[in-house]
Design an enzyme around this catalytic site. Structure first.
Site, PDB file in Angstrom:
ATOM      1  N   ASN A 118      43.187  28.844  37.152  1.00 22.12           N
ATOM      2  CA  ASN A 118      43.110  29.131  38.590  1.00 22.12           C
ATOM      3  C   ASN A 118      42.284  30.376  38.887  1.00 22.12           C
ATOM      4  OD1 ASN A 118      44.415  27.053  39.889  1.00 22.12           O
ATOM      5  ND2 ASN A 118      46.344  28.130  40.165  1.00 22.12           N
ATOM      6  N   ASP A 119      42.755  31.531  38.390  1.00 17.36           N
ATOM      7  CA  ASP A 119      42.097  32.768  38.788  1.00 17.36           C
ATOM      8  C   ASP A 119      42.450  33.949  37.899  1.00 17.36           C
ATOM      9  OD1 ASP A 119      44.743  33.476  39.725  1.00 17.36           O
ATOM     10  OD2 ASP A 119      44.285  32.502  41.616  1.00 17.36           O
ATOM     11  N   TYR A 144      45.440  31.274  45.469  1.00 17.39           N
ATOM     12  CA  TYR A 144      45.491  32.636  46.000  1.00 17.39           C
ATOM     13  C   TYR A 144      44.263  32.952  46.857  1.00 17.39           C
ATOM     14  CZ  TYR A 144      47.008  37.572  45.781  1.00 17.39           C
ATOM     15  OH  TYR A 144      47.453  38.831  46.076  1.00 17.39           O
ATOM     16  N   ASP A 162      42.080  46.436  48.067  1.00 18.63           N
ATOM     17  CA  ASP A 162      43.295  46.514  47.245  1.00 18.63           C
ATOM     18  C   ASP A 162      43.159  45.721  45.953  1.00 18.63           C
ATOM     19  OD1 ASP A 162      44.481  48.067  49.147  1.00 18.63           O
ATOM     20  OD2 ASP A 162      45.909  46.554  49.837  1.00 18.63           O
ATOM     21  N   ALA A 170      42.521  42.513  51.088  1.00 15.95           N
ATOM     22  CA  ALA A 170      42.643  43.576  52.096  1.00 15.95           C
ATOM     23  C   ALA A 170      41.466  44.556  52.025  1.00 15.95           C
ATOM     24  CB  ALA A 170      43.967  44.326  51.910  1.00 15.95           C
ATOM     25  N   ARG A 175      51.306  26.392  32.808  1.00 15.77           N
ATOM     26  CA  ARG A 175      51.810  26.841  31.509  1.00 15.77           C
ATOM     27  C   ARG A 175      51.611  25.775  30.433  1.00 15.77           C
ATOM     28  NH1 ARG A 175      55.550  29.323  34.848  1.00 15.77           N
ATOM     29  NH2 ARG A 175      57.093  27.659  34.700  1.00 15.77           N
ATOM     30  N   ASP A 227      53.339  23.778  40.356  1.00 16.10           N
ATOM     31  CA  ASP A 227      52.018  24.056  39.790  1.00 16.10           C
ATOM     32  C   ASP A 227      52.076  25.073  38.657  1.00 16.10           C
ATOM     33  OD1 ASP A 227      50.751  22.266  41.427  1.00 16.10           O
ATOM     34  OD2 ASP A 227      50.211  23.741  42.950  1.00 16.10           O
ATOM     35  N   GLY A 228      52.977  26.063  38.766  1.00 15.48           N
ATOM     36  CA  GLY A 228      53.097  27.055  37.704  1.00 15.48           C
ATOM     37  C   GLY A 228      53.499  26.429  36.381  1.00 15.48           C
ATOM     38  N   HIS A 258      35.508  47.874  48.591  1.00 16.51           N
ATOM     39  CA  HIS A 258      36.535  48.903  48.762  1.00 16.51           C
ATOM     40  C   HIS A 258      37.764  48.153  49.248  1.00 16.51           C
ATOM     41  CE1 HIS A 258      37.774  53.016  48.932  1.00 16.51           C
ATOM     42  NE2 HIS A 258      38.002  53.010  50.235  1.00 16.51           N
TER      43      HIS A 258
END
EC number: 2.7.1.23
Length: 267
Positions: free
Chosen positions: A124-125, A166, A153, A188, A63, A58-59, A151
């Site tokens: 994607n994101d 992701y 990560d 998180a 690209r 997929d990467g 609040h």
């Protein structure tokens, strides 16, 4: 018909297999993933392919989609291959589909991500993520209907296409590709009640952070930021799929979601 073959360098042997098969029937240009422009000067003229075959995972497809305006076909040589419509064992079918142009056009929209000194486009994101040594940070998300605070990560802002990447790994929902919405998923979060937020694609959101964090667009770190603006982009990318393709089959095959386990009362 002129066709480009784009490949990740560690899939060179697979790419050669695709190139050899296509060369028997078409005019083929060969590009490795370090190629900035997917075109060649032939006879003094700039030559571009009508379609590009991406060989890898997929990467690799991501690209190549950002380098071309033409449609892209994924041939799976990597792992999951959400973007891939063909396997290496299906090259004869790929040749026949190219000859008849027998495809489904899978058009996906992108996100426009603006920072103080640049603009980026996410298929994607877009991810805001703290460094390992940083303490947990505060994110403020402003939109038409008010503000939300996290609040955590980090935050993942994903398109429907990226909802199965992701964001899904972080517990976010799968959004079907034709849904006009994007989502925000915290990484998180301190409070267990904090979950993904699904937002209409017409929204323009502003995200501010109380400390400098990394901005990662489609897996590439593009800078350090404290504020970004995100909205739906007018740009679209086009994937060509075999006529047998449907989204539910892809999800069931790749991650097992929605797959029938029991048949006639037994496994």
């Amino acid at each position: 018909m002129r066709i480009g073959v784009f490949y990740r360098t560690d899939y060179l042997n697979s790419a050669k297999e695709v190139y050899t098969k296509l060369k028997e029937h078409f005019d083929v240009l060969f590009f490795k993933d370090s190629s900035e422009q997917l075109s060649e000067v032939i006879g003094g003229e700039l030559v571009e392919p009508k379609v590009v075959i991406s060989v890898g995972g997929d990467g690799t497809v991501l690209r190549v989609l950002k380098k071309v305006k033409c449609p892209v076909i994924g041939v799976k040589a990597g792992r999951l291959g959400f973007f891939s419509g063909y396997l290496l064992t299906e090259l004869d079918k790929l040749v026949e589909d190219l000859k008849c142009w027998n495809f489904i056009e899978d058009r996906r929209w992108m996100l426009r991500v603006e920072i103080e000194n640049g603009t980026f486009f996410a298929i994607n994101d877009a991810v805001l993520q703290k460094d390992v040594e940083q303490k947990i940070v505060d994110f403020a998300v402003e939109m038409t209907d008010g503000s939300f605070f996290y609040h955590a990560d980090g935050l993942v802002v994903s398109t429907p296409t990226g909802s199965s990447a992701y964001a899904l790994a972080l517990g976010g929902p799968i959004i079907l590709p034709n849904v006009e919405a994007f989502e925000i998923t915290p990484m998180a979060p301190q409070f267990l009640a904090t979950r993904s937020l699904v937002i209409p694609s017409t929204e323009k959101i502003r995200i501010t952070v109380n400390d400098t964090v990394n901005l990662v667009v489609d897996g590439d770190v593009v800078g350090k930021v404290r504020e970004i603006h995100v909205r739906k982009c007018s740009k679209v990318i086009t994937l060509l799929r075999p006529k047998s393709y449907d989204f539910s089959t892809s999800i069931k095959e790749k991650i097992g979601y929605g797959k029938m386990v029991l048949k006639n009362g037994s496994e």
